[in-house]
Design a protein around this motif. Structure first.
Motif, PDB file in Angstrom:
ATOM      1  N   HIS A  69       1.195  -0.830  -0.077  1.00  0.00           N
ATOM      2  CA  HIS A  69       0.137   0.014   0.058  1.00  0.00           C
ATOM      3  C   HIS A  69       1.004   1.460  -0.046  1.00  0.00           C
ATOM      4  O   HIS A  69       0.148   2.495  -0.788  1.00  0.00           O
ATOM      5  CB  HIS A  69      -0.639  -0.088   1.270  1.00  0.00           C
ATOM      6  N   HIS A 121      -2.726   9.577   0.902  1.00  0.00           N
ATOM      7  CA  HIS A 121      -2.718   8.353   2.361  1.00  0.00           C
ATOM      8  C   HIS A 121      -1.340   9.114   2.864  1.00  0.00           C
ATOM      9  O   HIS A 121      -1.118   7.948   3.991  1.00  0.00           O
ATOM     10  CB  HIS A 121      -1.720   7.575   0.912  1.00  0.00           C
ATOM     11  N   TRP A 170     -12.993   6.643   0.742  1.00  0.00           N
ATOM     12  CA  TRP A 170     -12.308   7.384   1.735  1.00  0.00           C
ATOM     13  C   TRP A 170     -14.050   7.842   2.745  1.00  0.00           C
ATOM     14  O   TRP A 170     -15.110   8.445   2.664  1.00  0.00           O
ATOM     15  CB  TRP A 170     -11.598   8.652   1.958  1.00  0.00           C
ATOM     16  N   ASP A 203      -8.796   5.250   4.672  1.00  0.00           N
ATOM     17  CA  ASP A 203      -8.889   4.470   3.106  1.00  0.00           C
ATOM     18  C   ASP A 203      -9.666   2.808   2.989  1.00  0.00           C
ATOM     19  O   ASP A 203      -9.751   2.127   3.813  1.00  0.00           O
ATOM     20  CB  ASP A 203      -7.383   3.619   2.485  1.00  0.00           C
ATOM     21  N   HIS A 207      -7.138  -2.431  -2.000  1.00  0.00           N
ATOM     22  CA  HIS A 207      -5.887  -2.877  -1.503  1.00  0.00           C
ATOM     23  C   HIS A 207      -6.016  -2.251  -0.354  1.00  0.00           C
ATOM     24  O   HIS A 207      -4.362  -2.768   0.666  1.00  0.00           O
ATOM     25  CB  HIS A 207      -5.313  -1.492  -2.633  1.00  0.00           C
TER      26      HIS A 207
HETATM   27 MN    MN Z   1      -5.061   3.131  -0.486  1.00  0.00          MN
END
Ligand code: MN
Length: 240
Positions: A69, A121, A170, A203, A207
């Protein structure tokens, strides 16, 4: 703002343009030249260090997940942003400026998507810490009670937003008009383009949790809330 420190760009520290003037290239005139991009490094963007070791959030988020990630996905968003802005006017802009400018221009959506994901992120990594989660104290704890009624109502609102974000996206705890709110955003969308100040982000792209939880997004959200939320970061953002 407090999260300025997280943002990846420090013009003075960072790097050097190799080659000659990039002024001839402008995003307004189209994509920057690949050949040019390959010879330059953005003076404003880099992958920030993780605020903890890659195994520090285990068992709730594994080292394997973070290695992909952070090391692949986040890294790729940084690289793609650099590639797309190099040689353009955006090269000298801050990350937040890039996000705000490109959000308003659909022809720059590829730049927006990558730049916003860089911000999101970095914000997400800082929204977690080993030994985090649970009910916060301090001003953030007080405001959670004032805004949601009590901590349990916050947990329900935040968990529902994260669980019901359809597809990739998100969930956020934000400050808006002196009150805390939970919002969710799709894909790369981010509160940076709104009046709300982000305090915490989760998140919920697959993934983020699939290697550890497969399709059990709710279990990942529960671990995030109970074991990982970095309330010190939220408090710092709140007071900034
Ligand atoms: Mn992500």
């Amino acid at each position: 703002m407090a999260y300025d420190r997280l943002l990846l760009f420090n013009r003075r520290e960072f790097v050097t343009m190799i080659g000659t003037s990039a002024a001839a290239f402008s995003l307004a005139a189209g994509e920057p030249s690949r050949a040019l991009a390959a010879t330059q490094v953005s003076p404003t963007l880099s992958l920030p260090p993780l605020p903890y070791a890659q195994n520090a959030l285990a068992p709730y988020i594994s080292e394997n997940t973070i290695s992909f990630h952070y090391g692949k996905h986040h890294q790729a968003y940084v690289k793609n942003t650099i590639d797309k802005i190099t040689g353009s006017e955006l090269e000298k802009a801050s990350l937040e400026e890039i996000i705000k400018i490109t959000a308003k221009n659909s022809t720059l959506s590829a730049v927006f998507n990558n730049a916003a994901q860089v911000f999101n992120h970095t914000f997400y990594w800082n929204s977690m810490k080993p030994g985090g989660g649970g009910e916060p104290k301090g001003k953030i704890g007080k405001m959670i009670n004032e805004s949601f009624g009590n901590y349990s109502a916050f947990v329900t609102a935040f968990s529902n937003a994260a669980a019901t974000q359809f597809g990739s996206g998100w969930a956020w705890l934000v400050l808006e008009n002196d009150s805390l709110k939970v919002v969710k955003t799709s894909n790369a969308d981010t509160p940076v383009t709104t009046q709300a100040k982000p305090l915490i982000a989760i998140d919920v792209w697959e993934h983020a949790y699939y290697l550890d939880y497969q399709n059990r997004r709710a279990d990942y959200i529960k671990a995030f809330v109970e074991k990982l939320i970095n309330w010190d970061f939220a408090e710092k953002n709140l007071l900034a």
